[in-house]
Each structure stands twice: as structure tokens, then as C-alpha cells.
Design an enzyme around this catalytic site. Structure first.
Site, PDB file in Angstrom:
ATOM      1  N   ASP A  80      38.829  41.497  52.585  1.00  0.00           N
ATOM      2  CA  ASP A  80      39.030  42.904  52.229  1.00  0.00           C
ATOM      3  C   ASP A  80      38.239  43.831  53.146  1.00  0.00           C
ATOM      4  OD1 ASP A  80      40.175  44.909  50.677  1.00  0.00           O
ATOM      5  OD2 ASP A  80      38.454  44.999  49.323  1.00  0.00           O
ATOM      6  N   ASN A  84      50.066  44.193  46.378  1.00  0.00           N
ATOM      7  CA  ASN A  84      50.043  44.922  47.658  1.00  0.00           C
ATOM      8  C   ASN A  84      51.405  45.519  48.040  1.00  0.00           C
ATOM      9  OD1 ASN A  84      47.529  42.705  49.110  1.00  0.00           O
ATOM     10  ND2 ASN A  84      47.243  44.726  48.211  1.00  0.00           N
TER      11      ASN A  84
HETATM   12  C1  IPE Z   1      42.817  42.027  47.499  1.00  0.00           C
HETATM   13  O1  IPE Z   1      42.455  43.195  48.115  1.00  0.00           O
HETATM   14  C2  IPE Z   1      44.028  41.429  48.143  1.00  0.00           C
HETATM   15  C3  IPE Z   1      43.884  40.896  49.493  1.00  0.00           C
HETATM   16  C4  IPE Z   1      42.779  40.857  50.186  1.00  0.00           C
HETATM   17  C5  IPE Z   1      45.077  40.365  50.060  1.00  0.00           C
HETATM   18  P1  IPE Z   1      42.957  44.625  47.627  1.00  0.00           P
HETATM   19  O2  IPE Z   1      42.411  45.606  48.590  1.00  0.00           O
HETATM   20  O3  IPE Z   1      44.428  44.624  47.458  1.00  0.00           O
HETATM   21  O4  IPE Z   1      42.284  44.743  46.190  1.00  0.00           O
HETATM   22  P2  IPE Z   1      41.872  46.037  45.366  1.00  0.00           P
HETATM   23  O5  IPE Z   1      43.060  46.954  45.347  1.00  0.00           O
HETATM   24  O6  IPE Z   1      40.714  46.666  46.062  1.00  0.00           O
HETATM   25  O7  IPE Z   1      41.470  45.502  44.024  1.00  0.00           O
HETATM   26  C1  IPE Z   2      42.464  43.758  53.078  1.00  0.00           C
HETATM   27  O1  IPE Z   2      42.086  44.994  53.556  1.00  0.00           O
HETATM   28  C2  IPE Z   2      43.805  43.316  53.585  1.00  0.00           C
HETATM   29  C3  IPE Z   2      44.852  43.295  52.568  1.00  0.00           C
HETATM   30  C4  IPE Z   2      44.761  43.691  51.334  1.00  0.00           C
HETATM   31  C5  IPE Z   2      46.106  42.789  53.003  1.00  0.00           C
HETATM   32  P1  IPE Z   2      42.555  46.335  52.851  1.00  0.00           P
HETATM   33  O2  IPE Z   2      43.818  46.783  53.502  1.00  0.00           O
HETATM   34  O3  IPE Z   2      42.617  46.191  51.389  1.00  0.00           O
HETATM   35  O4  IPE Z   2      41.378  47.292  53.274  1.00  0.00           O
HETATM   36  P2  IPE Z   2      40.670  48.384  52.378  1.00  0.00           P
HETATM   37  O5  IPE Z   2      40.217  47.696  51.138  1.00  0.00           O
HETATM   38  O6  IPE Z   2      41.688  49.449  52.123  1.00  0.00           O
HETATM   39  O7  IPE Z   2      39.545  48.855  53.229  1.00  0.00           O
HETATM   40 MG    MG Z   3      41.280  46.488  49.902  1.00  0.00          MG
END
Ligand code: IPE
Ligand code: IPE
Ligand code: MG
Length: 246
Positions: free
Chosen positions: A21, A69
Site C-alpha cells: 500500500d 479496488n
Molecule cells: C489494500 O489497499 C488493497 C491492496 C493493496 C491491493 P487499499 O488501499 O485498497 O485499502 P484501503 O482502501 O486503504 O483500506
Molecule cells: C496500493 O497503493 C496499490 C493498490 C491498492 C492496488 P494505493 O493505490 O492504495 O496507494 P494509496 O493508499 O492511495 O497511497
Molecule cells: Mg491504499
């Protein structure tokens, strides 16, 4: 600074699971598009996978795309859909040579997943299925609740066919119907990007995971961070409901 020297390679966690993340925030801090953060995140994954292979880790599972997502803007979803293809086109043969079994966990054959990507994923899984040095599972269109729902559906089918009686249902009845029944419990669950939550990852197999959080955004994470997490894990006292020294 390398943490490799401090690691006890005889006592590695068997299964490390990672919520990758912070890609979006990493990009925002640099005035870049979110997709640039995801691109940088792919490089981080390569370093972590290589680092895991170097120490002899057996099971590595990474969360690439959650069932939630899909709620992101279409352009970002589209970019993330091609994550597996980019990964496989660049690294499939090398990972195969290094004895890595590549698998995908989740509702991968969802109609929204491009067919070309699906084909590439199937081919990689087929090519590497006999490898045993390390199993790299990419959780893609994965949700921990959905995984349990899917297990319960097959459980009910077996029940309806008279193969299983209600009173004989145990945790093992669910565990044996998860996406990969041979996958061991996650010993160490890492989340980068500073949030201290599970976000629907590995719910069943995280029951007794040691949790390790870091504010480091995923694109800045590398093998040394992995080793640091494992080193901390090795200092933990895992009791599984028992008392110390039992
Ligand atoms: C969790 O991260 C999913 C992945 C890393 C694929 P998210 O960014 O989607 O989670 P939330 O929304 O912060 O809980
Ligand atoms: C994790 O990074 C990747 C996926 C969820 C696919 P994010 O895209 O959630 O990055 P933040 O949390 O918005 O910084
Ligand atoms: Mg995220």
C-alpha cells in the site's frame, strides 16, 4: 544498511503476506500521477521477490488488487488490470528459472479482467506449477470475505449432494475449500503505507499472523525492509492461545 546479517535463516516465517500500500500517496508527494506510483511499486515488488528468493522464503503472497479496488477511477483500474501482464512479461522466465511457482488467488476469471491478461496468468501458472523453491501468490481481484464465501458455496454444494453433514463441519471444512488449500497460514503479515488495517486481505489465514506495519510507502520498500520485518518477527513470542514456555 542491510538487515540480512541479523537474520536467523533457520527460523524464517514459512509464509509472508504483504499488503502493498501507498503507491498513490508516494506519487502524489512527487507531483506524479497515481499510475506512476503503481509503476514504481512494480519495481519494489521485483526487489522484494528477489530478496525473498535469496533467503529461501517458501511462501510469499502479495495483495495486488482487492475486490473493493473496482471502485477506483476507470483509468486507474485499467492500469492495475495490466499489472500481472507487465510483471509476467518482464519476469516470468526468470522467476521460473529461479524455481518460483506463480499463482493467482481471487476471482480471477471475472468478466472485467481482460482476456489477454487472463491468458498470460494461466500460462505462467501452468509453466511454473511444478516449481517448489518458492510459491509467489498474487492476490488479484481478491477479497478475504469473498474467498470464504466461495469456500462456503462449495461446502453447501457438497452438503446438498449428501457428501457432508452439517454437524461434521469444522474449520478444516472451510480451510480445505479456500482458493489454495495447500497454502499455509500467514506467519507474518506486512502492510506498508502507514495504515493499520487488514482491508479484507487473507482473513482466514491471518487468524494468528504476526502483524508488521511500516509508514514506508510501497514504492520505497525493498528487500532490506522485508528482512527488517522478518528480524522483528523472529523476536516475537507466538503463543497461539497458550502461555509462555508451554
Ligand atoms: C489494500 O489497499 C488493497 C491492496 C493493496 C491491493 P487499499 O488501499 O485498497 O485499502 P484501503 O482502501 O486503504 O483500506
Ligand atoms: C496500493 O497503493 C496499490 C493498490 C491498492 C492496488 P494505493 O493505490 O492504495 O496507494 P494509496 O493508499 O492511495 O497511497
Ligand atoms: Mg491504499
Amino acid at each position: 544498511m542491510s538487515y540480512l546479517s541479523d537474520l536467523d535463516l533457520e527460523r524464517l516465517p514459512r509464509h509472508v503476506a504483504i499488503v502493498m500500500d501507498g503507491n498513490g500517496r508516494w506519487a502524489k508527494q512527487r507531483g506524479l500521477a497515481r499510475t506512476e506510483g503503481h509503476a514504481a511499486g512494480e519495481e519494489a515488488l521485483f526487489d522484494v521477490v528477489d530478496g525473498a528468493l535469496d533467503i529461501g522464503l517458501e511462501w510469499l503472497t502479495v495483495y495486488a488488487f482487492s475486490t473493493e479496488n473496482w471502485k477506483r477511477p476507470p483509468s486507474e483500474v485499467r492500469y492495475l488490470m495490466y499489472f500481472n501482464r507487465r510483471l509476467l512479461q518482464r519476469r516470468r522466465d526468470e522467476l521460473h528459472e529461479r524455481g518460483t511457482r506463480i499463482r493467482f488467488a481471487g476471482r480471477v476469471s471475472d468478466w472485467r479482467v481482460p482476456r489477454s491478461v487472463l491468458k498470460e496468468m494461466d500460462e505462467a501458472a501452468e509453466l511454473t506449477k511444478h516449481n517448489r523453491r518458492m510459491t509467489l501468490t498474487i492476490a488479484f481481484n481478491y477479497g478475504g470475505q469473498t474467498e470464504i464465501v466461495d469456500a462456503v458455496k462449495t461446502l453447501l454444494e457438497d452438503h446438498d449432494r449428501g457428501k457432508l453433514k452439517g454437524e461434521r463441519i469444522t474449520p478444516e471444512s472451510i480451510a480445505s475449500r479456500l482458493y489454495f488449500p495447500d497454502m499455509p497460514e500467514a506467519d507474518l503479515l506486512i502492510r506498508t503505507g502507514g495504515e493499520m488495517r487488514i482491508s479484507n486481505f487473507m482473513l482466514w489465514r491471518a487468524a494468528y499472523s504476526e502483524l508488521w506495519f511500516t509508514p514506508v510507502h510501497w514504492p520505497d520498500f525493498g528487500r532490506d525492509n522485508l528482512y527488517e520485518a522478518i528480524r522483528d518477527y523472529q523476536k516475537r513470542d507466538r503463543r497461539f492461545g497458550r502461555i509462555e514456555d508451554q
